[in-house]
Write an enzyme that holds these catalytic residues in place. Structure first.
Site, PDB file in Angstrom:
ATOM      1  N   ASP A 118       5.135  13.763  17.613  1.00 37.09           N
ATOM      2  CA  ASP A 118       6.152  12.770  17.962  1.00 37.09           C
ATOM      3  C   ASP A 118       5.914  11.407  17.319  1.00 37.09           C
ATOM      4  O   ASP A 118       6.797  10.560  17.326  1.00 37.09           O
ATOM      5  CB  ASP A 118       6.236  12.597  19.481  1.00 37.09           C
ATOM      6  CG  ASP A 118       4.902  12.215  20.108  1.00 37.09           C
ATOM      7  OD1 ASP A 118       3.940  11.951  19.350  1.00 37.09           O
ATOM      8  OD2 ASP A 118       4.813  12.196  21.347  1.00 37.09           O
TER       9      ASP A 118
ATOM     10  N   ASP B  57       2.104  11.731  12.698  1.00 34.35           N
ATOM     11  CA  ASP B  57       2.197  13.188  12.811  1.00 34.35           C
ATOM     12  C   ASP B  57       3.011  13.794  11.679  1.00 34.35           C
ATOM     13  O   ASP B  57       3.041  15.013  11.514  1.00 34.35           O
ATOM     14  CB  ASP B  57       2.854  13.585  14.143  1.00 34.35           C
ATOM     15  CG  ASP B  57       1.961  13.282  15.332  1.00 34.35           C
ATOM     16  OD1 ASP B  57       0.737  13.278  15.146  1.00 34.35           O
ATOM     17  OD2 ASP B  57       2.493  13.057  16.431  1.00 34.35           O
TER      18      ASP B  57
ATOM     19  N   ASP C 257       1.241  19.470  21.596  1.00 28.73           N
ATOM     20  CA  ASP C 257       0.791  18.276  22.286  1.00 28.73           C
ATOM     21  C   ASP C 257       0.747  18.578  23.785  1.00 28.73           C
ATOM     22  O   ASP C 257       1.376  19.535  24.248  1.00 28.73           O
ATOM     23  CB  ASP C 257       1.762  17.125  21.996  1.00 28.73           C
ATOM     24  CG  ASP C 257       1.256  15.801  22.517  1.00 28.73           C
ATOM     25  OD1 ASP C 257       0.048  15.688  22.769  1.00 28.73           O
ATOM     26  OD2 ASP C 257       2.077  14.885  22.685  1.00 28.73           O
TER      27      ASP C 257
END
Length: 933
Positions: free
Chosen positions: A660, A664, A336
């Site tokens: 997070d 996901d 990310d």
């Protein structure tokens, strides 16, 4: 007066009661929660909110299980036969060595399990509660009955709750009920006979909130929860089993068959040659024990435990032990952007409203800064559209700022913190705004929708939200913030420079978004929707349908989140190690590409980026190609994350994936190493992950990969060191038995060598620091066998050298001194001298010594300090080995037990001769097969 545990009220008694009655029974307030004094009393009364763990296997059973190894069966049986034959001394020594092995294994395994269990306990879940009217975050174990708990998407339900409010609340209760689909929750009373799976007004401990939000009163904690009643006690025994340990188990099984076959052949050939069966049995036993690497299981356990501990010290907590090995093989890291590759310190720098651009000074979350237009300072109050955009960002917001130690910190989402800071720079005060425009309802941000919305009641006398009659005459207003794409699709009008409503100019806004994104700014869009009293006459709630259409576009706010300095270095280190790094983000593609360029995320000198919309239109083959060649994937949905991971794995990649959010979880489970954010990650993501980052920093991923490689490298060194000893001993005994000659080394002496010296010199290899060139090597192939071609040739070459040393020194010494005991003792001591040199040749201690001799260390004092602090384990092991070998030959008791003899100074010096040719051999082998490869 002593407090006693009261009888636990039946859970179904709360099903049929309204929430107000439940609060009354538990003496709590539905708005303010519990008082602090009540919390303390109930904590004493009910205890902590945790399940009582069933103790693992008792110590005595875990100790006995140390003998449950196929290779040790041979030793136990050999000792038994020796005892039956009357050789009690030999039997005692064999059993003694087996016992020492069990003790060492038991101690090391206990330490490893304890360390891993301690790390697991360090990963605590938290709950958001209301106490004395204040919203606070506390460890879940501190919850007590009567606590008012707030739930939001991604949370793990911390205790059994009677729900009070729900807002599109859906909970996954599959672990408790077996129902895979999330359950939509309600608050109305139910019949006391309602089955567990249909209790929609309850949320049970251990389940996960998949969407929406809500609140509930704690009605049961710890073993009193539904899951606690079902299990009552949970076996929390830590498993040390990994793919690598299972490989070792399979290797040991194969080795057992080989050993038994060779021992049988040796015995049969010897008998066929007319030798006595007792001599041949001694030879067969000696051959069997010489081939058993007793110290290897302990080394594997210790190495894995040390790797886990080292990773934890570098902010990476391993939740599932196989991840330690997988990290060393990782070929791709999908990371990310926000907070992982960047600082997560958002600052609004640019605002676009009514066709005009404004810049804002200041950094971080400090509410100090000025507004500018074309380089000239302005007062934001003179621009109603600008003020409206700032109000939208301030009210459509769940974060708040706090000043600690002179520094402004955000409590909540960093993006929302930046919106609060820029509004305060304009002099806007949240408390005043909230009084004039109180929030009535909220649609919380969900990655599926990519927006947040709030409904406010207007006091039009105090606040004219914008210079248009539609809003002034309305009783309510909805504010919406989110991704540009999601917000613009819901808008049909915008405010111009004069405060009038005009048709939405999508091309103009898209061009501005592109301009801001190319500067590396993360861009959020803001919109509003006036709502008349008639439209909200029935309900004060807010639904997704309310913000589906007819919104008014207010403006854009662009914020900078600078790359982490350490992340730039970590990305470079990963690329040097042959690991591809890919950025997967929900940001605009131009923003993501700009940040990627600053970080150094490039492939063949360019940043190839794909948007989620482009990925959606690709077939399987095109997606696989994009996954391989692309380095930036922007505006990617959770489902597309999963497709990307699968596509990379289909090409043989070992994928580490960060995440997070709730959605996901699927990608984290699919990845070879799922990595959750310890700070900002949801409980759902943490539960699905193999590893947690306690600092949410990409550099910690690189550090974990480095430690994973070190673990495997140290295990490889241990194999390369310990197996040649077994090989040399086995070759010596086998050839001697087949040639009908005296054994150069007896079974008990073999046991001494394998156990004592293997432990003192091999176990320290587990503590080896990383080698200098570790992250310049390509990733290891996880399908590579334990004994690769180069490693097998190394073991074979050193085994042959050990055989020559043992056989040669024994034959020479027997001729020279005429004493078999002296000859055997010298052969063993010569072997040890060669082993010390070989150990130095594959260890970092030896590398440091060579570097010192070549003048690469600053001074003897500095070099000595380096050796003592970083490589002391091997140094201590060598010193212990030398001390034990002196006892082995010079102490009478050892002479009696192991049939050795004291050596003279000249004999000791002769034993050192093999160290010289070992230096040459080690140098040659290391050139062909570097020990740190």
């Amino acid at each position: 007066m002593t407090l006693t545990q009261p009888a636990k009220p039946l859970l179904h008694s709360y099903l049929e009661l309204p929430a107000t009655d439940v609060a009354l029974r538990l003496d709590t307030d539905l708005e303010k929660g519990l008082r602090a004094t009540a919390v303390v009393d109930r904590l004493v009364l009910y205890g902590f909110n945790e399940l009582a763990a069933k103790p693992g296997k008792p110590a005595w059973l875990r100790f006995l299980l140390q003998f449950n190894q196929a290779l040790l069966y041979i030793l136990l049986v050999a000792g038994l036969i020796k005892a039956l034959l009357g050789s009690w001394t030999n039997a005692a020594v064999i059993w003694g060595v087996t016992l020492i092995n069990a003790i060492i294994g038991f101690v090391q395994e206990s330490k490893a399990e304890g360390a891993i269990a301690a790390l697991a306990k360090a990963v605590t879940t938290e709950a958001t509660v209301v106490r004395e009217g204040k919203k606070v975050r506390i460890p879940s174990r501190e919850l007590v009955p009567g606590d008012l708990v707030l739930l939001t998407s991604g949370d793990k339900v911390p205790a059994d709750l009677r729900l009070v409010t729900v807002r599109n609340l859906q909970v996954n209760e599959s672990a408790l009920t077996g129902e895979s689909l999330p359950v939509e929750k309600q608050t109305h009373p139910l019949s006391p006979d309602t089955p567990l799976a249909e209790r929609v007004n309850m949320a049970y401990a251990g389940s996960f909130v998949t969407s929406g939000q809500g609140s509930g009163i704690v009605v049961a904690t710890g073993n009193g929860t539904e899951v606690g009643q079902i299990s009552q006690s949970i076996d929390q025994q830590t498993s040390l089993s990994t793919p690598l340990t299972r490989k070792f188990a399979k290797f040991s099984q194969t080795l057992l068959y080989v050993i038994l076959f060779l021992a049988t052949v040796t015995f049969a050939v010897g008998i066929g040659q007319g030798q006595s069966w007792t001599d041949m049995f001694e030879a067969a036993v000696a051959l069997a024990v010489s081939a058993i690497p007793e110290g290897l299981p302990a080394v594997v356990t210790v190495t894995l435990a040390i790797g886990v501990d080292r990773m934890a010290r570098r902010h990476a907590i391993i939740r599932k032990l196989p991840a330690v090995e997988a990290l060393g093989s990782a070929t791709v890291i999908c990371s990310d952007k926000t907070g992982t590759l960047t600082e997560n310190q958002m600052t609004v720098q640019g605002i676009y409203v009514a066709g005009q651009r404004y810049s804002v000074s200041g950094t971080g979350y400090s509410p100090e800064g000025d507004f500018y237009q074309d380089g000239e300072p302005i007062d934001p109050y003179t621009v109603p559209a600008l003020e409206d955009c700032l109000i939208a960002g301030l009210l459509c917001n769940d974060a708040h700022l706090e000043q600690k130690d002179g520094q402004w910190k955000v409590v909540g989402d960093p993006t929302e913190g930046a919106l609060i800071a820029v509004a305060r720079k304009a002099g806007l005060d949240y408390s005043q705004l909230n009084q004039a425009m109180p929030r009535l309802d909220t649609i919380p941000f969900e990655s599926e929708f990519q927006y947040m919305a709030t409904l406010h009641q207007l006091d039009s006398q105090a606040w004219g939200v914008a210079d248009n009659e539609g809003v002034r005459s309305s009783a309510y207003v909805i504010y919406l913030k989110g991704s540009v794409e999601k917000v613009l699709t819901r808008c049909c009008e915008m405010i111009d420079a004069y405060g009038n409503l005009t048709p939405l100019d999508r091309e103009l806004i898209a061009a501005e978004v592109e301009r801001m994104a190319k500067q590396g700014l993360r861009v959020l869009a803001f919109a509003k929707k006036p709502v008349t009293p008639k439209e909200k006459s029935q309900t004060m709630s807010l639904s997704h349908e309310d913000v589906e259409t007819n919104l008014i576009f207010i403006g854009l706010q662009g914020m900078i989140d600078p790359p982490r300095t350490e992340a730039i270095a970590a990305v470079n280190a990963c690329q040097s190690a042959g690991i591809g790094v890919k950025m997967i983000t929900g940001d605009h593609i131009a923003t993501a590409r700009a940040i990627a360029q600053r970080i150094g995320l490039q492939k063949d000198g360019q940043v190839l980026a794909f948007s989620g919309q482009e990925l959606e239109q690709m077939d399987g083959g095109e997606l696989t190609q994009a996954a391989q060649t692309g380095v930036v994937f922007a505006r990617v949905s959770p489902a597309q994350k999963l497709r990307l991971v699968t596509a990379l794995q289909s090409q043989g990649e070992i994928v580490a994936m960060t995440g997070d959010g709730v959605n996901d979880a699927a990608a984290l489970k699919q990845a070879d190493i799922g990595i959750a954010m310890g700070k900002t990650g949801t409980d759902v993501a943490k539960e699905a992950a193999d590893m947690l980052l306690t600092d949410d920093n990409f550099a910690s991923i690189e550090a974990a990969v480095e430690e994973g490689r070190t673990v495997y490298q140290n295990l490889r060194k241990a194999i390369a060191f310990i197996l040649p000893v077994n090989g040399g001993e086995s070759m010596t005994i086998l050839i001697s038995a087949l040639l009908a000659r005296d054994l150069p080394i007896l079974a008990l002496q073999v046991l001494w060598l394998n156990m004592v010296n293997s432990v003192t010199m091999t176990v320290p290899l587990a503590f080896e620091p990383k080698s200098d060139g570790l992250m310049q090597q390509p990733p290891r192939n996880p399908r590579e066998p334990l004994l690769s071609g180069k490693l097998f040739h190394r073991i074979l070459a050193v085994s042959a050298f050990n055989w020559i040393v043992i056989f040669g020194i024994f034959e020479w010494a027997r001729q020279a001194f005429g004493d078999v005991a002296v000859a055997r003792t010298m052969a063993i001591q010569a072997l040890i001298a060669g082993r010390v040199i070989y150990l130095l040749s594959i260890s970092e201690l030896g590398a440091a010594i060579v570097a010192k001799l070549r003048g690469r260390a600053a001074s003897i004092k500095v070099g000595g300090a380096i050796l003592l602090t970083q490589r002391c384990a091997n140094a201590i092991g060598i010193f212990c080995t030398i001390f034990l070998q002196i006892l082995f030959s010079q102490w009478g008791t050892m002479n009696l037990l192991f049939e050795t003899a004291p050596l003279t100074l000249n004999q000791w010096l002769i034993c050192l001769i093999p160290a010289l040719p070992m230096m040459v051999l080690a140098a040659f082998i290391n050139r062909l097969d570097p020990p740190n490869s």
